[in-house]
Write a protein that holds these residues in place. Structure first.
Motif, short mmCIF file in Angstrom:
data_model
loop_
_atom_site.label_atom_id
_atom_site.label_comp_id
_atom_site.label_asym_id
_atom_site.label_seq_id
_atom_site.Cartn_x
_atom_site.Cartn_y
_atom_site.Cartn_z
N HIS A 188 99.37 41.48 60.67
CA HIS A 188 98.74 42.24 59.59
C HIS A 188 99.66 42.28 58.39
O HIS A 188 100.85 42.56 58.54
CB HIS A 188 98.39 43.65 60.06
CG HIS A 188 97.50 43.64 61.26
ND1 HIS A 188 97.93 44.01 62.51
CD2 HIS A 188 96.22 43.22 61.40
CE1 HIS A 188 96.94 43.84 63.37
NE2 HIS A 188 95.89 43.35 62.72
N LEU B 202 100.23 44.12 54.89
CA LEU B 202 99.77 45.33 54.20
C LEU B 202 100.55 45.57 52.91
O LEU B 202 101.78 45.73 52.95
CB LEU B 202 99.99 46.54 55.12
CG LEU B 202 99.44 46.46 56.55
CD1 LEU B 202 100.00 47.58 57.40
CD2 LEU B 202 97.92 46.51 56.52
N ASP C 200 102.94 44.44 62.11
CA ASP C 200 102.45 44.91 60.81
C ASP C 200 103.56 44.69 59.78
O ASP C 200 104.67 45.20 59.96
CB ASP C 200 102.12 46.41 60.87
CG ASP C 200 100.96 46.69 61.81
OD1 ASP C 200 99.86 46.17 61.54
OD2 ASP C 200 101.15 47.42 62.80
N ASP D 204 94.14 41.17 53.45
CA ASP D 204 93.68 40.95 54.82
C ASP D 204 92.71 39.77 54.90
O ASP D 204 92.78 38.96 55.84
CB ASP D 204 93.03 42.23 55.36
CG ASP D 204 92.95 42.20 56.87
OD1 ASP D 204 94.01 42.01 57.51
OD2 ASP D 204 91.83 42.32 57.41
N ARG E 103 94.86 36.58 54.73
CA ARG E 103 95.63 36.24 55.94
C ARG E 103 94.67 35.79 57.06
O ARG E 103 95.00 34.89 57.83
CB ARG E 103 96.56 37.38 56.35
CG ARG E 103 95.96 38.62 56.95
CD ARG E 103 95.85 38.56 58.45
NE ARG E 103 95.11 39.75 58.92
CZ ARG E 103 94.58 39.84 60.13
NH1 ARG E 103 94.70 38.87 60.99
NH2 ARG E 103 93.92 40.92 60.48
N ARG E 104 93.48 36.36 57.10
CA ARG E 104 92.50 35.89 58.10
C ARG E 104 92.07 34.46 57.77
O ARG E 104 91.97 33.62 58.67
CB ARG E 104 91.25 36.77 58.09
CG ARG E 104 91.42 38.07 58.85
CD ARG E 104 90.18 38.96 58.59
NE ARG E 104 90.45 40.33 58.99
CZ ARG E 104 90.22 40.80 60.21
NH1 ARG E 104 89.70 40.03 61.15
NH2 ARG E 104 90.50 42.05 60.49
#
Ligand code: GDP
Ligand code: CA
Length: 331
Positions: free
Chosen positions: A146, A148, A48, A135, A138-139
């Protein structure tokens, strides 16, 4: 941009040294260089990355979040490597046209970069949060880790100059080209912000914390200033290892020297270690500063001197592995 399968962060390379959950604190360029190695030293799906949003600002109707984008595009191998930010191969027709029309264009955004930042603004206007958008990106880039934002609240970092001017960080860095006459940095907006979605959960689940070699004052400082983040990290009692962004008494890039001095810190690995000593357990710094080892350890930190100038992916991976192993040894 399509995700590049050969540069996916989710291969299982032979360089992995830890399979547990890792939390990283990140700014932009310095962090992104380290993270390219960290996703090889640990399991990216259990990583993360909490990213500074103190540099965020609206430009030309689009919403720019420099550190989120630098981290994401660098991990996706889509970044413009010569600049360290923006998209590789981007064009600047929009900026050139705006300039020809008489607009101020000191903050240059490439055409595709602009489209992404405008997309973010349009989606935010529809009520989608910055964390969900980070998110989604990044996907779309095929990243397993992850990413954040430290907060979804506006948290602009302001830089005060000794001539009394109070500038948004991007005005200081880009428009004014980061002059030395800094009087101080104002993080009051971050101090009034809430941790972003997922940030406290990521802290609660982490087994070790890696503090990227980012600007201590304007990249790591804002993250720690958000109420609850620093307390939650320190409260976990897990090993926290930082990497020095200062090598041989100078930043690799950027105004960390001026900002550290304004905060009353020495511009050296020891200076950064001194600034971090209250909340960090381990410190990795450059071998050229090896003479500072005893002084850094005298602060109560476990320290390792190694190669930290990340000229290539192998150096970044070895550095990330060293930081993770130092953290594991402190458990
Ligand atoms: P920014 O938001 O783009 O300024 O990026 P960061 O805050 O993440 O990083 C800025 C810091 O990264 C600067 O203080 C640099 O000295 C440091 N940095 C950049 N490249 C390297 C590197 O290869 N090694 C180390 N140790 N630090 C680096
Ligand atoms: Ca930044």
């Amino acid at each position: 941009m399509s995700p590049s399968p050969t540069n996916s962060d989710s291969d299982t390379p032979a360089t992995r040294v830890f399979d547990g959950r890792v939390l990283a604190l990140a700014g932009g360029v310095g962090a992104a260089r380290l993270l390219r190695g960290l996703v090889r030293a640990v399991d990216p799906a259990k990583l993360d990355v909490v990213v500074n949003t103190g540099d965020d600002r609206a430009f030309y109707g689009a919403f720019v979040s420099p550190d989120l984008d630098i981290v994401t595009y660098t991990l996706a191998s889509a970044v413009d490597l010569t600049r360290g930010f923006g998209l590789a191969g981007d064009t600047y027709r929009l900026m050139d046209e705006l300039e020809a029309l008489g607009h101020e264009t000191w903050f240059r955004l490439g055409d595709r970069d602009f489209a992404h930042c405008l997309h973010r603004k349009l989606r935010m206007d529809e009520g989608v949060g910055l964390a969900a958008l980070a998110d989604e990106l990044r996907r779309a880039q095929g990243l397993a880790c992850h990413i954040l934002p430290m907060t979804e609240d506006p948290a602009p970092t302001q830089v005060r100059l000794d001539d009394g001017r109070d500038l948004h960080f991007e005005e200081y860095l880009v428009r004014e080209r980061s002059p030395a006459n800094v009087e101080g940095v104002d993080l009051s907006a971050a101090r009034a912000a809430k941790p972003g979605p997922g940030v406290l959960d990521a802290i609660a689940n982490a087994e070790i914390v890696i503090v990227c070699p980012s600007n201590p004052i304007v990249s790591i400082g804002p993250i720690l200033a958000v109420p609850g983040i620093r307390e939650a990290i320190v409260g976990r009692g897990i090993p926290i290892v930082a990497i020095s962004p200062i090598i041989g008494g100078a930043p690799v890039k950027g105004p960390a020297d001026h900002l550290l001095r304004a905060a009353g810190c020495e511009v050296s690995a020891l200076g950064v270690a001194t600034l971090y000593r209250d909340w960090v357990d381990g410190f990795v710094f450059d071998e050229v500063d090896g003479a500072e080892l005893a002084s850094i350890e005298a602060l109560g930190l476990r320290a390792v001197a190694t190669r930290t100038l990340m000229k290539d992916l192998d150096i970044a991976t070895a550095l990330a592995a060293t930081a993770v192993e130092l953290a594991l040894g402190l458990r």
